[in-house]
Scaffold this motif. Structure first.
Motif, short mmCIF file in Angstrom:
data_model
loop_
_atom_site.label_atom_id
_atom_site.label_comp_id
_atom_site.label_asym_id
_atom_site.label_seq_id
_atom_site.Cartn_x
_atom_site.Cartn_y
_atom_site.Cartn_z
N THR A 198 0.82 -1.20 0.00
CA THR A 198 0.00 0.00 0.00
C THR A 198 0.86 1.26 0.00
OG1 THR A 198 -1.71 -1.16 1.23
CG2 THR A 198 -1.81 1.24 1.24
N PHE A 199 0.45 2.24 -0.78
CA PHE A 199 1.07 3.57 -0.74
C PHE A 199 0.15 4.48 0.08
CE2 PHE A 199 2.62 1.70 -4.71
CZ PHE A 199 4.00 1.90 -4.58
N ARG A 200 0.62 4.87 1.25
CA ARG A 200 -0.22 5.72 2.10
C ARG A 200 0.65 6.50 3.07
NH1 ARG A 200 -3.21 0.93 5.54
NH2 ARG A 200 -1.51 0.48 7.03
N PRO A 201 0.09 7.53 3.71
CA PRO A 201 0.87 8.36 4.63
C PRO A 201 1.56 7.54 5.71
CG PRO A 201 -1.23 9.40 4.17
CD PRO A 201 -1.30 8.03 3.56
N HIS A 202 2.75 8.00 6.10
CA HIS A 202 3.58 7.41 7.15
C HIS A 202 4.25 6.10 6.71
CE1 HIS A 202 1.86 10.46 9.66
NE2 HIS A 202 0.65 9.92 9.59
N MET A 203 4.04 5.72 5.45
CA MET A 203 4.70 4.52 4.94
C MET A 203 5.49 4.84 3.68
SD MET A 203 1.99 1.43 5.56
CE MET A 203 1.37 1.05 7.20
N GLY A 204 5.57 6.12 3.32
CA GLY A 204 6.28 6.52 2.12
C GLY A 204 5.43 7.47 1.29
N ASP A 205 5.93 7.79 0.11
CA ASP A 205 5.20 8.68 -0.80
C ASP A 205 3.95 7.97 -1.32
OD1 ASP A 205 4.50 10.74 -2.45
OD2 ASP A 205 6.09 10.41 -3.92
N TRP A 206 2.87 8.71 -1.46
CA TRP A 206 1.63 8.13 -1.97
C TRP A 206 1.05 8.99 -3.08
CZ3 TRP A 206 2.10 11.00 2.38
CH2 TRP A 206 1.24 12.06 2.58
N SER A 207 1.87 9.87 -3.66
CA SER A 207 1.40 10.78 -4.71
C SER A 207 1.17 10.03 -6.02
CB SER A 207 2.42 11.89 -4.93
OG SER A 207 3.62 11.35 -5.50
N THR A 208 0.50 10.71 -6.94
CA THR A 208 0.25 10.10 -8.26
C THR A 208 1.55 9.85 -9.01
OG1 THR A 208 -0.08 12.33 -9.18
CG2 THR A 208 -2.05 11.12 -8.46
N THR A 209 2.59 10.60 -8.67
CA THR A 209 3.88 10.39 -9.33
C THR A 209 4.40 8.99 -9.05
OG1 THR A 209 4.44 12.74 -9.15
CG2 THR A 209 6.26 11.21 -9.50
N ILE A 210 4.37 8.57 -7.79
CA ILE A 210 4.89 7.24 -7.45
C ILE A 210 3.91 6.14 -7.81
CG2 ILE A 210 4.06 7.10 -5.06
CD1 ILE A 210 7.57 6.11 -6.30
N THR A 211 2.61 6.39 -7.67
CA THR A 211 1.62 5.36 -7.97
C THR A 211 1.41 5.16 -9.47
OG1 THR A 211 -0.19 6.96 -7.76
CG2 THR A 211 0.41 5.71 -5.79
N SER A 212 2.02 6.01 -10.30
CA SER A 212 1.93 5.85 -11.75
C SER A 212 2.61 4.57 -12.22
CB SER A 212 2.55 7.05 -12.46
OG SER A 212 3.97 7.05 -12.30
N GLY A 213 3.57 4.08 -11.42
CA GLY A 213 4.28 2.87 -11.79
C GLY A 213 5.42 3.10 -12.77
N LYS A 214 5.69 4.36 -13.08
CA LYS A 214 6.76 4.70 -14.03
C LYS A 214 7.66 5.77 -13.43
CE LYS A 214 4.03 3.61 -18.16
NZ LYS A 214 4.83 2.39 -18.45
#
Length: 294
Positions: free
Chosen positions: A246-262
């Motif tokens: 999971t990408f979520r607060p307090h576990m790392g970046d969760w922005s659309t930049t990182i969740t884009s997969g690229k």
């Protein structure tokens, strides 16, 4: 009173003490704590280092907002490297509930710090065994603030120093916060930068920059793999094809930049913020040009 009666009375008193509920932290505290307040004396016992299940974990030391989540998912995409979300080991503590507990642990050549180290090590070992991989990486940014403790816990740990231009870090924090306090942000970034520079001057490791990671990801990851002693895998760059949790607060970046997969290019800083002199000095030591406040 006979010796037998005295013995039974003492045994009863000890039994009552052992069964008594723990003293509230809000109260007067333990006898040891009271002695410390009254006499200034502390228990200076330091336990010896105990064997580790994971002898050589890898720690990414970096400021916040420096691309550590990107580096994590690239490494986690390797078949031999497990890089989970931020684990925040430094927040896992051991609480000894009775006055006599530290003495009991001392007889086992353990103290509070070493008990916590055993806990931290067990967490890493469990994560590694569950993954079936060979190397475990922790990317929690505040680890940079406690690097001496990490070195004490794992004398054979390996370190990846992830740098980013402090101007970019400041800009990212300003853009991320609703009511940014620039002075507070400067202080926060400087705190991380100071500790990270201390670590770089003290610990062996490999340095990579956010700009290299986003601009030349293949070259950057090849060099990291060489440092870690594993073969580079092209699939690392296509991290979106792998499960990273999971990408979520307090576990790392969760922005659309990182969740884009690229891998996204580093964001351009149109307005370069002035930095306090000491932060600008560190930026230049890291190979960046910087402008300073008057």
């Amino acid at each position: 009173m006979s010796a037998v009666s005295k013995g039974l009375k003492r045994r009863g008193r000890l039994l009552v003490q052992a069964l008594r509920p723990p003293t509230s932290n809000a109260g007067s505290g333990t006898a040891a704590a009271r002695r410390t307040r009254e006499t200034g004396e502390t228990d200076r016992y330091v336990a010896p280092h105990t064997p580790r299940l994971v002898e050589s974990p890898v720690f990414i030391l970096s400021p916040v907002r420096s691309g550590s989540t990107l580096l994590r998912v690239l490494l986690n995409s390797h078949s031999k490297i497990r890089a989970p979300h931020e684990m925040h080991l430094r927040t896992l503590h051991v609480h000894m509930d009775r006055d006599f507990t530290p003495d009991a642990m001392k007889e086992l050549e353990l103290d509070k710090s070493e008990l916590e180290h055993l806990l931290w090590d067990r967490v890493l070992d469990l994560e590694l065994k569950r993954s079936g991989k060979e190397i475990v990486v922790d990317k929690t940014p505040p680890n940079a603030l406690i690097w001496p403790r990490l070195r004490r816990c794992w004398p054979q740990a390996r370190y990846l120093f992830l740098l980013r231009h402090p101007e970019g870090v400041v800009t990212s924090l300003v853009n991320r916060r609703r009511k940014p306090d620039l002075a507070q942000i400067h202080a926060e970034v400087l705190r991380y930068a100071e500790k990270l520079e201390e670590a770089r001057q003290t610990l062996p490791g490999h340095t990579v920059t956010y700009e290299q990671l986003t601009g030349e990801p293949e070259k950057a990851t090849r060099e990291i793999c060489r440092f870690l002693g594993v073969e580079w895998e092209a699939g690392m760059l296509d991290y979106g094809r792998h499960d990273h949790g999971t990408f979520r607060p307090h576990m790392g970046d969760w922005s659309t930049t990182i969740t884009s997969g690229k891998i996204q290019p580093a964001r351009r800083v149109d307005h370069r913020p002035d930095l306090p002199p000491r932060l600008a000095e560190i930026a230049e030591a890291w190979g960046y040009q910087a402008t300073t406040t008057v």
